[in-house]
Design a protein around this motif. Structure first.
Motif, mmCIF file in Angstrom:
data_model
loop_
_atom_site.group_PDB
_atom_site.id
_atom_site.type_symbol
_atom_site.label_atom_id
_atom_site.label_comp_id
_atom_site.label_asym_id
_atom_site.label_seq_id
_atom_site.Cartn_x
_atom_site.Cartn_y
_atom_site.Cartn_z
ATOM 1 N N ALA A 45 0.774 -1.262 0.211
ATOM 2 C CA ALA A 45 0.165 -0.126 0.160
ATOM 3 C C ALA A 45 0.615 1.117 0.065
ATOM 4 C CB ALA A 45 -0.908 -0.016 1.309
ATOM 5 N N LEU A 46 2.031 1.339 0.702
ATOM 6 C CA LEU A 46 3.071 2.473 0.727
ATOM 7 C C LEU A 46 4.459 1.658 0.456
ATOM 8 C CD1 LEU A 46 1.567 4.312 3.798
ATOM 9 C CD2 LEU A 46 1.117 4.895 1.502
ATOM 10 N N THR A 47 5.207 2.314 0.054
ATOM 11 C CA THR A 47 6.621 2.023 -0.590
ATOM 12 C C THR A 47 7.718 2.150 0.246
ATOM 13 O OG1 THR A 47 6.768 3.937 -1.666
ATOM 14 C CG2 THR A 47 5.780 2.068 -2.689
ATOM 15 N N GLY A 48 7.594 2.736 1.687
ATOM 16 C CA GLY A 48 8.633 2.952 2.419
ATOM 17 C C GLY A 48 9.278 1.797 2.989
ATOM 18 N N LYS A 49 8.356 1.049 3.742
ATOM 19 C CA LYS A 49 9.111 -0.367 4.278
ATOM 20 C C LYS A 49 7.885 -1.050 4.699
ATOM 21 C CE LYS A 49 12.643 -1.961 7.349
ATOM 22 N NZ LYS A 49 13.543 -1.688 8.492
ATOM 23 N N SER A 50 7.852 -2.488 4.563
ATOM 24 C CA SER A 50 6.844 -3.440 4.726
ATOM 25 C C SER A 50 7.337 -4.142 6.218
ATOM 26 C CB SER A 50 6.525 -4.234 3.573
ATOM 27 O OG SER A 50 6.188 -3.565 2.663
ATOM 28 N N HIS A 51 6.278 -4.305 6.901
ATOM 29 C CA HIS A 51 6.639 -5.154 8.184
ATOM 30 C C HIS A 51 5.359 -6.226 8.196
ATOM 31 C CE1 HIS A 51 9.909 -2.856 9.876
ATOM 32 N NE2 HIS A 51 9.279 -1.682 9.465
ATOM 33 N N PRO A 52 5.457 -7.308 7.662
ATOM 34 C CA PRO A 52 4.205 -8.365 7.730
ATOM 35 C C PRO A 52 4.192 -8.732 9.325
ATOM 36 C CG PRO A 52 5.921 -8.836 5.905
ATOM 37 C CD PRO A 52 6.568 -7.859 6.738
ATOM 38 N N GLN A 53 2.959 -8.932 9.604
ATOM 39 C CA GLN A 53 2.699 -9.215 11.052
ATOM 40 C C GLN A 53 1.479 -10.203 11.206
ATOM 41 O OE1 GLN A 53 1.529 -5.748 13.314
ATOM 42 N NE2 GLN A 53 3.460 -4.618 12.941
ATOM 43 N N GLU A 54 1.747 -11.372 11.840
ATOM 44 C CA GLU A 54 0.995 -12.476 11.955
ATOM 45 C C GLU A 54 -0.415 -11.945 12.665
ATOM 46 O OE1 GLU A 54 0.625 -16.821 13.677
ATOM 47 O OE2 GLU A 54 2.478 -16.049 13.584
ATOM 48 N N ASN A 55 -0.156 -11.187 13.862
ATOM 49 C CA ASN A 55 -1.435 -10.859 14.543
ATOM 50 C C ASN A 55 -1.475 -9.152 14.188
ATOM 51 O OD1 ASN A 55 -2.175 -13.162 15.944
ATOM 52 N ND2 ASN A 55 -0.306 -13.035 17.112
ATOM 53 N N LEU A 56 -1.773 -8.938 13.099
ATOM 54 C CA LEU A 56 -1.880 -7.490 12.440
ATOM 55 C C LEU A 56 -2.744 -6.573 13.320
ATOM 56 C CD1 LEU A 56 -1.005 -5.433 10.652
ATOM 57 C CD2 LEU A 56 -2.757 -6.098 9.182
ATOM 58 N N SER A 57 -2.496 -5.403 13.992
ATOM 59 C CA SER A 57 -3.355 -4.355 14.597
ATOM 60 C C SER A 57 -2.841 -3.218 14.220
ATOM 61 C CB SER A 57 -3.401 -4.770 16.019
ATOM 62 O OG SER A 57 -2.247 -4.023 16.699
ATOM 63 N N VAL A 58 -3.863 -2.111 14.176
ATOM 64 C CA VAL A 58 -3.379 -0.794 13.694
ATOM 65 C C VAL A 58 -2.578 -0.109 14.817
ATOM 66 C CG1 VAL A 58 -4.480 1.450 13.795
ATOM 67 C CG2 VAL A 58 -5.767 -0.458 12.935
ATOM 68 N N VAL A 59 -2.711 -0.463 16.040
ATOM 69 C CA VAL A 59 -1.642 0.008 17.054
ATOM 70 C C VAL A 59 -0.279 -0.545 17.007
ATOM 71 C CG1 VAL A 59 -0.725 0.395 19.357
ATOM 72 C CG2 VAL A 59 -3.617 0.566 18.668
ATOM 73 N N SER A 60 0.004 -1.619 16.545
ATOM 74 C CA SER A 60 1.254 -2.385 16.472
ATOM 75 C C SER A 60 1.850 -1.880 15.132
ATOM 76 C CB SER A 60 1.005 -4.105 16.367
ATOM 77 O OG SER A 60 0.463 -4.214 15.380
ATOM 78 N N CYS A 61 1.257 -1.609 14.081
ATOM 79 C CA CYS A 61 1.778 -1.190 12.810
ATOM 80 C C CYS A 61 2.045 0.290 12.823
ATOM 81 C CB CYS A 61 0.750 -1.435 11.781
ATOM 82 S SG CYS A 61 1.313 -0.854 10.059
ATOM 83 N N ILE A 62 1.374 1.106 13.640
ATOM 84 C CA ILE A 62 1.802 2.474 13.967
ATOM 85 C C ILE A 62 2.995 2.504 14.624
ATOM 86 C CG2 ILE A 62 1.157 4.524 14.833
ATOM 87 C CD1 ILE A 62 -1.909 4.064 13.966
ATOM 88 N N GLU A 63 3.145 2.010 15.621
ATOM 89 C CA GLU A 63 4.420 1.772 16.543
ATOM 90 C C GLU A 63 5.468 1.590 15.665
ATOM 91 O OE1 GLU A 63 3.354 -0.625 19.768
ATOM 92 O OE2 GLU A 63 2.241 0.749 20.849
ATOM 93 N N GLN A 64 5.464 0.384 14.908
ATOM 94 C CA GLN A 64 6.458 -0.022 14.100
ATOM 95 C C GLN A 64 6.939 1.226 13.134
ATOM 96 O OE1 GLN A 64 8.168 -3.368 14.332
ATOM 97 N NE2 GLN A 64 9.605 -2.088 13.189
ATOM 98 N N CYS A 65 5.972 1.783 12.450
ATOM 99 C CA CYS A 65 6.218 2.689 11.621
ATOM 100 C C CYS A 65 6.903 3.887 12.027
ATOM 101 C CB CYS A 65 5.278 3.086 10.539
ATOM 102 S SG CYS A 65 4.786 1.794 9.640
ATOM 103 N N ARG A 66 6.149 4.042 13.384
ATOM 104 C CA ARG A 66 6.890 5.340 14.130
ATOM 105 C C ARG A 66 8.357 4.931 14.674
ATOM 106 N NH1 ARG A 66 3.192 5.915 18.275
ATOM 107 N NH2 ARG A 66 2.178 7.373 17.076
ATOM 108 N N LYS A 67 8.676 3.796 15.009
ATOM 109 C CA LYS A 67 10.040 3.365 15.460
ATOM 110 C C LYS A 67 10.941 3.627 14.028
ATOM 111 C CE LYS A 67 10.026 -0.219 17.771
ATOM 112 N NZ LYS A 67 9.985 -1.628 18.259
ATOM 113 N N ASP A 68 10.452 3.345 12.974
ATOM 114 C CA ASP A 68 11.406 3.396 11.947
ATOM 115 C C ASP A 68 11.632 4.773 11.127
ATOM 116 O OD1 ASP A 68 11.775 0.745 12.023
ATOM 117 O OD2 ASP A 68 10.408 0.269 10.350
ATOM 118 N N GLY A 69 10.628 5.638 11.835
ATOM 119 C CA GLY A 69 10.936 7.115 11.276
ATOM 120 C C GLY A 69 9.911 7.390 10.301
ATOM 121 N N PHE A 70 8.847 6.590 9.856
ATOM 122 C CA PHE A 70 8.118 7.037 8.717
ATOM 123 C C PHE A 70 6.851 7.467 9.252
ATOM 124 C CE2 PHE A 70 10.502 3.380 7.087
ATOM 125 C CZ PHE A 70 10.521 3.842 5.932
ATOM 126 N N PRO A 71 6.343 8.797 8.512
ATOM 127 C CA PRO A 71 5.291 9.479 8.838
ATOM 128 C C PRO A 71 3.875 8.925 8.676
ATOM 129 C CG PRO A 71 5.911 10.270 6.764
ATOM 130 C CD PRO A 71 6.942 9.126 7.045
#
Length: 494
Positions: free
Chosen positions: A149-175
């Motif tokens: 969906a977005l081309t910065g970086k992908s983090h496949p997650q088995e137990n995907l949730s909104v909060v966990s994905c936001i935290e991962q992208c925030r940690k990597d410095g993506f907006p």
């Protein structure tokens, strides 16, 4: 002294009534979301006839959800029907078939019908269950199969949730962060900001997240996109509509935070402050400072809304104690609203004199004796101006409402008379033409009986008719005999 004691007793009784009797101090038309697991989603309820009730989903659409969410204090709608099961609260079903344009101030401004019996609604469309748009939610975008969906970086997650994905992208410095069930978590750069806020795709993101079924992780070919910067601790914000949320929002915040936001509202009218999400814990608090005044919000507080006049800068300070486990957090919105100010009318006033008026408010102008309204009603425009300007002018019977009403009445009568004359003229022309046609017909002779009869419009009897009565030619008939054979049309009973 007795009167004073009675007054104190009355005040105390009213305060106790507000707390002991649920809903006793709730405004008519107030809304709330229930049983959704978070403050921004759930079954929509409305306070009506001194009791909480619900809406039936028959006829409900995204426009109605937009109005409901804005009335609740959120930026807008996310889903007009959430996909997971929610316990249905008790209460009557007050309304159904709600029709909104989408720009109304509240659901009371929309068209609606009386709701069906509760059991009938539950067997049919069910109750209205909506999800409102939190400040970090940007929208729902289409995704090409096999591509992120977005081309910065992908983090496949088995137990995907909104909060966990936001935290991962925030940690990597993506907006930005995008989630799509069952496992896609994609981070994006500033260059690919989705221009989807308030878009038409919102309802297509309706699949629950595997890791948290009360969150939405995109759709079959769509992804839900979030602004990662929302939920950071502090910062400077500028705009006409500003949202401030607790760290980690929409997830829970952790202990030990001290965050300071400085918000500058770019408008020049009134600023409305709301807290649609408020769930603090223990000694955690939010302090709002504006124009030298301070307002403190702590756990178990309720926060409606208040309006600031001419204030352009607001400072928000959030602190969480070290032993705080963290709860749901908070969301605070600052919106520049163009209200219409009260009007000082020379030789008159507004019938409803208020501190301020919202756009689309219509008020009546009343004038002192000897004066009359320039226009009887004035409307508060979205620009914050009155249209037309409420003012009183010297009474002039030629320009008064009574005179204009009389002229209107006379004009209607004149139009009716002209219409009647027109119809009579048409009737006369049609009927007159028929009469002339009948009077111009000639009559022949019945060859069997020799009696005159209608001849079908010919100019004279045929030779065969004359032969039938012993006349070879019309010229052999004298005038007296001819008159006997061909009487005038007016003398014959056709």
């Amino acid at each position: 002294m007795a009167h004073c004691e009675n007054g104190i007793f009355l005040v105390v009784w009213m305060l106790l009534a507000c707390h002991l009797q649920p809903g006793s101090c709730t405004d008519e038309g107030a809304l709330q979301l229930l049983n959704g697991g978070t403050d921004y989603q759930g079954v929509l309820r409305i306070f009506h006839n001194a009791a909480w009730g619900t809406y039936c989903a028959t006829g409900w659409d995204f426009n109605a959800t937009q109005v409901a969410c804005r009335q609740l204090g959120y930026p807008g709608a996310a889903l007009s029907s959430i996909p997971f099961d929610i316990n249905s609260p008790n209460g009557d079903v007050w309304y159904q078939n709600v029709k909104c344009r989408g720009d109304e101030e509240s659901l009371e401004d929309c068209q609606n019908e009386e709701g069906p019996p509760r059991a009938e609604c539950l067997r049919g469309a069910g109750l209205v269950k909506i999800q409102c748009q939190v400040s970090s939610y940007l929208g729902c975008i289409d995704v090409t199969e096999g591509s992120p969906a977005l081309t910065g970086k992908s983090h496949p997650q088995e137990n995907l949730s909104v909060v966990s994905c936001i935290e991962q992208c925030r940690k990597d410095g993506f907006p930005y962060a995008a989630v799509q069930a069952p496992s896609s978590c994609d981070c994006g750069t500033y260059g690919e900001k989705p221009a989807m806020r308030g878009g038409s795709h919102f309802d297509e993101c309706n699949v629950s997240c595997p890791g948290e079924n009360r969150e939405i992780c995109g759709g079959p070919a769509q992804a839900s996109v979030y602004d990662v910067s929302q939920g950071s601790c502090g910062g400077k914000l500028v705009g006409k509509n500003i949202s401030i949320v607790s760290p980690g929002f929409p997830g829970r915040y952790s202990a030990g935070y001290t965050c300071r936001w400085e918000a500058t509202i770019s408008g020049n009218s009134y600023t409305t402050i709301k807290m649609p999400v408020l769930s603090l814990f223990g000694g955690d608090q939010v302090v709002i400072t504006y124009a030298g005044e301070t307002r403190q919000v702590v756990a178990e507080d309720t926060f409606g809304e208040f309006v600031l006049d001419g204030v352009s800068k607001v400072v928000v300070l959030f602190t969480s104690e070290s032993d705080s486990a963290g709860e749901g957090g908070f969301m605070l919105t600052l919106t520049d609203d163009s209200y219409c100010p009260p009007v000082d009318i020379t030789n008159g006033s507004l019938v409803i004199d208020d501190v301020m008026y919202r756009p689309q408010d219509i008020v009546e102008v009343q004038c002192d004796h000897g004066f009359m309204p320039y226009r009887k009603y004035a409307t508060c425009a979205k620009s914050g101006d009155w249209y037309p300007e409420p003012r009183c002018i010297v009474y002039n019977k030629w320009n008064s409402w009574e005179f204009r009403r009389t002229i209107l009445f006379i004009s209607l009568i004149a139009v009716c008379v002209l219409f009647l004359m027109f119809m009579l003229t048409i009737c006369y022309l049609l009927c007159g033409d028929t009469k002339k046609k009948n009077e111009g017909r000639y009559y022949g002779i019945n060859t069997d009986s020799g009696e005159p009869h209608a001849h079908g419009g010919e100019t004279s009897p045929s030779k065969e008719e004359y032969k039938a009565v012993g006349m070879e030619d019309a010229g052999e008939v004298d005038e007296e005999a001819r008159d006997a054979v061909i009487p005038l049309a007016s003398e014959v009973d056709v």
